[in-house]
Design a protein around this motif. Structure first.
Motif, PDB file in Angstrom:
ATOM      1  N   ALA A  77       0.831  -1.211   0.000  1.00 13.45           N
ATOM      2  CA  ALA A  77       0.000   0.000   0.000  1.00 13.45           C
ATOM      3  C   ALA A  77       0.863   1.259   0.000  1.00 13.45           C
ATOM      4  CB  ALA A  77      -0.935  -0.006   1.212  1.00 13.45           C
ATOM      5  N   ILE A  78       1.965   1.246   0.743  1.00  8.37           N
ATOM      6  CA  ILE A  78       2.866   2.402   0.776  1.00  8.37           C
ATOM      7  C   ILE A  78       3.515   2.611  -0.590  1.00  8.37           C
ATOM      8  CG2 ILE A  78       5.039   3.257   1.759  1.00  8.37           C
ATOM      9  CD1 ILE A  78       4.121   1.876   4.403  1.00  8.37           C
ATOM     10  N   LEU A  79       3.901   1.532  -1.239  1.00 12.95           N
ATOM     11  CA  LEU A  79       4.501   1.639  -2.572  1.00 12.95           C
ATOM     12  C   LEU A  79       3.515   2.242  -3.572  1.00 12.95           C
ATOM     13  CD1 LEU A  79       6.804   1.004  -4.582  1.00 12.95           C
ATOM     14  CD2 LEU A  79       5.707  -1.221  -4.917  1.00 12.95           C
ATOM     15  N   ILE A  80       2.307   1.738  -3.584  1.00 16.35           N
ATOM     16  CA  ILE A  80       1.292   2.260  -4.510  1.00 16.35           C
ATOM     17  C   ILE A  80       0.973   3.723  -4.179  1.00 16.35           C
ATOM     18  CG2 ILE A  80      -1.116   2.040  -5.254  1.00 16.35           C
ATOM     19  CD1 ILE A  80      -0.755  -1.017  -4.820  1.00 16.35           C
ATOM     20  N   GLY A  81       0.831   4.034  -2.889  1.00 18.09           N
ATOM     21  CA  GLY A  81       0.576   5.410  -2.487  1.00 18.09           C
ATOM     22  C   GLY A  81       1.694   6.345  -2.887  1.00 18.09           C
ATOM     23  N   SER A  82       2.936   5.881  -2.767  1.00 16.57           N
ATOM     24  CA  SER A  82       4.088   6.709  -3.145  1.00 16.57           C
ATOM     25  C   SER A  82       4.104   6.991  -4.635  1.00 16.57           C
ATOM     26  CB  SER A  82       5.391   6.010  -2.747  1.00 16.57           C
ATOM     27  OG  SER A  82       5.427   5.797  -1.368  1.00 16.57           O
ATOM     28  N   VAL A  83       3.827   5.973  -5.427  1.00 15.50           N
ATOM     29  CA  VAL A  83       3.795   6.166  -6.876  1.00 15.50           C
ATOM     30  C   VAL A  83       2.693   7.160  -7.251  1.00 15.50           C
ATOM     31  CG1 VAL A  83       3.283   5.006  -9.068  1.00 15.50           C
ATOM     32  CG2 VAL A  83       4.831   3.942  -7.435  1.00 15.50           C
ATOM     33  N   LEU A  84       1.543   7.033  -6.615  1.00 12.92           N
ATOM     34  CA  LEU A  84       0.455   7.969  -6.903  1.00 12.92           C
ATOM     35  C   LEU A  84       0.807   9.395  -6.500  1.00 12.92           C
ATOM     36  CD1 LEU A  84      -2.635   5.826  -5.877  1.00 12.92           C
ATOM     37  CD2 LEU A  84      -1.991   6.545  -8.182  1.00 12.92           C
ATOM     38  N   LEU A  85       1.560   9.556  -5.419  1.00 10.27           N
ATOM     39  CA  LEU A  85       1.948  10.896  -4.987  1.00 10.27           C
ATOM     40  C   LEU A  85       2.987  11.529  -5.909  1.00 10.27           C
ATOM     41  CD1 LEU A  85       1.947  10.439  -1.161  1.00 10.27           C
ATOM     42  CD2 LEU A  85       0.690  12.162  -2.422  1.00 10.27           C
ATOM     43  N   PHE A  86       3.773  10.722  -6.586  1.00  8.74           N
ATOM     44  CA  PHE A  86       4.767  11.278  -7.497  1.00  8.74           C
ATOM     45  C   PHE A  86       4.179  11.655  -8.851  1.00  8.74           C
ATOM     46  CE2 PHE A  86       7.955   9.171  -4.685  1.00  8.74           C
ATOM     47  CZ  PHE A  86       8.577  10.343  -4.300  1.00  8.74           C
ATOM     48  N   THR A  87       2.970  11.188  -9.138  1.00 10.38           N
ATOM     49  CA  THR A  87       2.311  11.624 -10.367  1.00 10.38           C
ATOM     50  C   THR A  87       1.598  12.930 -10.072  1.00 10.38           C
ATOM     51  OG1 THR A  87       0.312  10.366  -9.854  1.00 10.38           O
ATOM     52  CG2 THR A  87       1.958   9.268 -11.211  1.00 10.38           C
ATOM     53  N   PRO A  88       1.743  13.925 -10.933  1.00  6.44           N
ATOM     54  CA  PRO A  88       1.107  15.214 -10.652  1.00  6.44           C
ATOM     55  C   PRO A  88      -0.413  15.112 -10.763  1.00  6.44           C
ATOM     56  CG  PRO A  88       2.239  15.274 -12.757  1.00  6.44           C
ATOM     57  CD  PRO A  88       2.530  13.952 -12.151  1.00  6.44           C
ATOM     58  N   GLY A  89      -1.077  15.615  -9.768  1.00  3.06           N
ATOM     59  CA  GLY A  89      -2.533  15.626  -9.768  1.00  3.06           C
ATOM     60  C   GLY A  89      -3.082  15.548  -8.368  1.00  3.06           C
ATOM     61  N   PHE A  90      -4.224  16.186  -8.176  1.00  2.00           N
ATOM     62  CA  PHE A  90      -4.808  16.235  -6.837  1.00  2.00           C
ATOM     63  C   PHE A  90      -5.635  14.998  -6.517  1.00  2.00           C
ATOM     64  CE2 PHE A  90      -4.185  20.815  -7.824  1.00  2.00           C
ATOM     65  CZ  PHE A  90      -3.207  21.042  -6.887  1.00  2.00           C
ATOM     66  N   VAL A  91      -6.227  14.367  -7.502  1.00  2.00           N
ATOM     67  CA  VAL A  91      -6.992  13.140  -7.268  1.00  2.00           C
ATOM     68  C   VAL A  91      -6.037  12.010  -6.888  1.00  2.00           C
ATOM     69  CG1 VAL A  91      -8.517  11.425  -8.317  1.00  2.00           C
ATOM     70  CG2 VAL A  91      -8.857  13.847  -8.818  1.00  2.00           C
ATOM     71  N   THR A  92      -4.970  11.842  -7.681  1.00  2.00           N
ATOM     72  CA  THR A  92      -4.001  10.788  -7.361  1.00  2.00           C
ATOM     73  C   THR A  92      -3.289  11.067  -6.048  1.00  2.00           C
ATOM     74  OG1 THR A  92      -2.368  11.908  -8.763  1.00  2.00           O
ATOM     75  CG2 THR A  92      -3.604  10.084  -9.747  1.00  2.00           C
ATOM     76  N   ASP A  93      -3.044  12.348  -5.745  1.00  2.00           N
ATOM     77  CA  ASP A  93      -2.415  12.687  -4.464  1.00  2.00           C
ATOM     78  C   ASP A  93      -3.324  12.331  -3.294  1.00  2.00           C
ATOM     79  OD1 ASP A  93      -0.187  13.585  -5.745  1.00  2.00           O
ATOM     80  OD2 ASP A  93      -0.622  15.708  -5.497  1.00  2.00           O
TER      81      ASP A  93
END
Length: 131
Positions: A77-93
């Motif tokens: 879950a931390i890995l997936i969350g980290s990848v989503l945070l590195f993609t620009p965007g407020f929904v993914t963040d």
């Protein structure tokens, strides 16, 4: 599965772009850029903290002779969350932060466990044990 993933990528990208444009019109472009940079930095710090903590707890479980099953799910879950945070965007963040915060990560872990157990029961995933 590929079609669903492809569709989600297209839809999420379109939503992110629409949100960028809307926020840029409501506030200004600098607000949006600052928000993207700020969430990226905060996400990186939180991901590092959570990742190292989970890794240390997994090591402790292994040193005690137990399998760190919960910690593996946390790490995923931390890995997936980290990848989503590195993609620009407020929904993914937002989704990324939900996966990095332990209290909001728990329902996701329960869902993953439920899906995995169902797949093991119906034979989609085989478990081999060596005794």
């Amino acid at each position: 599965m590929f079609r669903i993933l492809f569709f989600l990528i297209i839809v999420v990208s379109a939503v992110e772009i629409a949100l960028f444009v809307w926020l840029g019109n409501v506030f200004n472009v600098w607000f949006v850029l600052f928000g993207i940079i700020l969430t990226g930095l905060l996400g990186a710090l939180l991901a590092k903290q959570q990742g190292l903590g989970t890794m240390n707890r997994a090591r402790l479980e292994l040193s005690r002779g137990r399998a760190p099953a919960e910690k593996i799910l946390d790490g995923l879950a931390i890995l997936i969350g980290s990848v989503l945070l590195f993609t620009p965007g407020f929904v993914t963040d937002t989704i990324g932060f939900l996966l990095l915060i332990p209290q909001t990560r728990k329902p996701v872990k329960l869902y993953i466990k439920k899906v995995l157990l169902e797949k093991i029961r119906n034979g989609s995933i085989k478990v081999f044990r060596h005794y």
